[in-house]
Design a protein around this motif. Structure first.
Motif, PDB file in Angstrom:
ATOM      1  N   UNK A 191      11.813  22.531  67.773  1.00  0.00           N
ATOM      2  CA  UNK A 191      10.990  21.742  68.685  1.00  0.00           C
ATOM      3  C   UNK A 191      11.700  20.430  68.969  1.00  0.00           C
ATOM      4  N   UNK A 192      11.715  20.030  70.238  1.00  0.00           N
ATOM      5  CA  UNK A 192      12.327  18.753  70.615  1.00  0.00           C
ATOM      6  C   UNK A 192      11.462  18.078  71.674  1.00  0.00           C
ATOM      7  N   UNK A 193      11.261  16.784  71.503  1.00  0.00           N
ATOM      8  CA  UNK A 193      10.489  16.006  72.479  1.00  0.00           C
ATOM      9  C   UNK A 193      11.135  14.633  72.641  1.00  0.00           C
ATOM     10  N   UNK A 194      11.054  14.038  73.813  1.00  0.00           N
ATOM     11  CA  UNK A 194      11.600  12.681  73.989  1.00  0.00           C
ATOM     12  C   UNK A 194      10.658  11.634  73.424  1.00  0.00           C
ATOM     13  N   UNK A 195      11.187  10.449  73.188  1.00  0.00           N
ATOM     14  CA  UNK A 195      10.342   9.321  72.817  1.00  0.00           C
ATOM     15  C   UNK A 195       9.634   8.795  74.071  1.00  0.00           C
ATOM     16  N   UNK A 217      14.300  15.817  67.524  1.00  0.00           N
ATOM     17  CA  UNK A 217      14.016  17.012  66.732  1.00  0.00           C
ATOM     18  C   UNK A 217      13.375  16.663  65.395  1.00  0.00           C
ATOM     19  N   UNK A 218      12.854  15.440  65.268  1.00  0.00           N
ATOM     20  CA  UNK A 218      12.364  14.972  63.979  1.00  0.00           C
ATOM     21  C   UNK A 218      10.866  14.675  63.992  1.00  0.00           C
ATOM     22  N   UNK A 219      10.192  15.121  62.933  1.00  0.00           N
ATOM     23  CA  UNK A 219       8.827  14.681  62.677  1.00  0.00           C
ATOM     24  C   UNK A 219       8.884  13.516  61.703  1.00  0.00           C
ATOM     25  N   UNK A 220       7.873  12.642  61.774  1.00  0.00           N
ATOM     26  CA  UNK A 220       7.797  11.486  60.883  1.00  0.00           C
ATOM     27  C   UNK A 220       6.347  11.218  60.523  1.00  0.00           C
ATOM     28  N   UNK A 221       6.154  10.452  59.468  1.00  0.00           N
ATOM     29  CA  UNK A 221       4.863   9.826  59.190  1.00  0.00           C
ATOM     30  C   UNK A 221       5.117   8.323  59.137  1.00  0.00           C
ATOM     31  N   UNK A 248       7.543   7.347  69.097  1.00  0.00           N
ATOM     32  CA  UNK A 248       7.455   8.802  68.971  1.00  0.00           C
ATOM     33  C   UNK A 248       6.121   9.313  69.517  1.00  0.00           C
ATOM     34  N   UNK A 249       6.112  10.578  69.952  1.00  0.00           N
ATOM     35  CA  UNK A 249       4.874  11.216  70.370  1.00  0.00           C
ATOM     36  C   UNK A 249       3.919  11.268  69.182  1.00  0.00           C
ATOM     37  N   UNK A 295       6.383  21.161  77.503  1.00  0.00           N
ATOM     38  CA  UNK A 295       7.836  21.107  77.687  1.00  0.00           C
ATOM     39  C   UNK A 295       8.587  21.971  76.679  1.00  0.00           C
ATOM     40  N   UNK A 296       7.875  22.398  75.615  1.00  0.00           N
ATOM     41  CA  UNK A 296       8.497  23.308  74.655  1.00  0.00           C
ATOM     42  C   UNK A 296       8.123  24.768  74.900  1.00  0.00           C
TER      43      UNK A 296
END
Length: 295
Positions: free
Chosen positions: A173-177, A195-199, A208-209, A131-132
């Protein structure tokens, strides 16, 4: 952004919520960092807590000591004083954050919850790459790790860093939950949503993906590792994280160091101004990578 674009709201008797922008941007985040740090420096009697977020912040106040109306006047004055972001210096850290992509633990969780995903026929990485506009998951991982991220806020669960990649807007980069949240996410999962990365600091639910897992913690209540001596939470707002793809062997080596109480993040103290970033995000990112790994 001026005061005319900023929204001030009361939260009961003790809170003032300030929205600087309706959407996350580097400019809005830098402005929030500048305002909340200046407010903290003033050490005003009656202010109990300051909580900065992505494009907003909230302040808790004792209304018997410092009335919320007076607080709003003070906040507007501070915002006016930081209008020129060129004059703001942000003390930060450059941090190397290893990630093992497509590890067996997050992959097992990915496959367990396909019925809650937009595309049950592919993995989170495959779906996100498609999707990106990337031809393969390998190209997508390269894009995730090529440029560093600004830690824009800490929250949701203790120690979770929200990270916004320092790239031009068109390369974001953007992805849906997930369509429906999972009931399980492995501890230290590297994920992405919006638009956020997390740990994920601890095991728990999530939406999140999921792309991989970090071998080192970002939250440690036992405080046995050197990086956690002063705080159980490692990330700080304003830090710059570079997520680096590692092999199974490097993952296992770092886990051994963590278990022995010897692991230390590779990091460097760093100071920058918002204009350094906003003028040319790609040039700034290249400079950061050079400083972290070669200086």
């Amino acid at each position: 952004m001026s005061n005319l674009h900023t929204r001030y709201e009361y939260g009961g008797d003790e809170f003032v919520f300030v929205q600087l922008s309706e959407e996350m941007s580097l400019e809005a985040n830098f402005k929030g960092i500048a305002i909340t740090r200046k407010l903290k420096e003033k050490n005003i009697e009656g202010i109990l807590d300051i909580c900065p977020a992505n494009a907003s912040y909230m302040v808790r106040v004792d209304p018997d000591v410092f009335h919320p109306d007076d607080l709003i006047k003070e906040l507007k004055a501070i915002e006016e004083s930081v209008k020129d972001l060129d004059d703001i210096a942000i003390d930060s850290r450059l941090v190397d954050v290893p990630v093992w992509f497509e590890d067996p633990w997050t992959h097992e969780a990915v496959m367990r919850f396909r019925d809650r995903h937009q595309d049950p026929e592919s993995t989170d990485l495959e779906y996100s790459a498609r999707i990106n506009g990337y031809a393969s998951k390998e190209e997508f991982i390269d894009a995730l790790t090529r440029a560093p991220y600004l830690v824009s806020m800490i929250g949701f669960v203790p120690g979770l860093p929200w990270c916004f990649q320092i790239v031009p807007r068109e390369k974001q980069i953007e992805v849906p939950k997930y369509v429906r949240p999972r009931t399980f996410t492995p501890e230290r999962t590297f994920g992405f949503g919006g638009a956020f990365s997390v740990i994920y600091p601890v095991q728990g639910a999530g939406g999140y993906q999921m792309y991989g897992i970090a071998p080192a913690p970002i939250y440690q209540k036992e405080q046995t590792l050197p990086d956690f001596q002063d705080s159980i939470v490692f990330p700080k707002q304003g830090d710059i994280f570079r997520y680096r793809s590692i092999t199974k062997e490097e993952y296992e080596e770092i886990r051994s160091q963590v278990e022995a109480g010897e692991f230390v993040y590779r990091k460097k103290e760093f100071s920058f101004t918002p204009s350094d970033v906003l003028a040319d995000p790609e040039k700034f990112s290249e400079m950061v990578m050079g400083r972290l790994y070669h200086d």
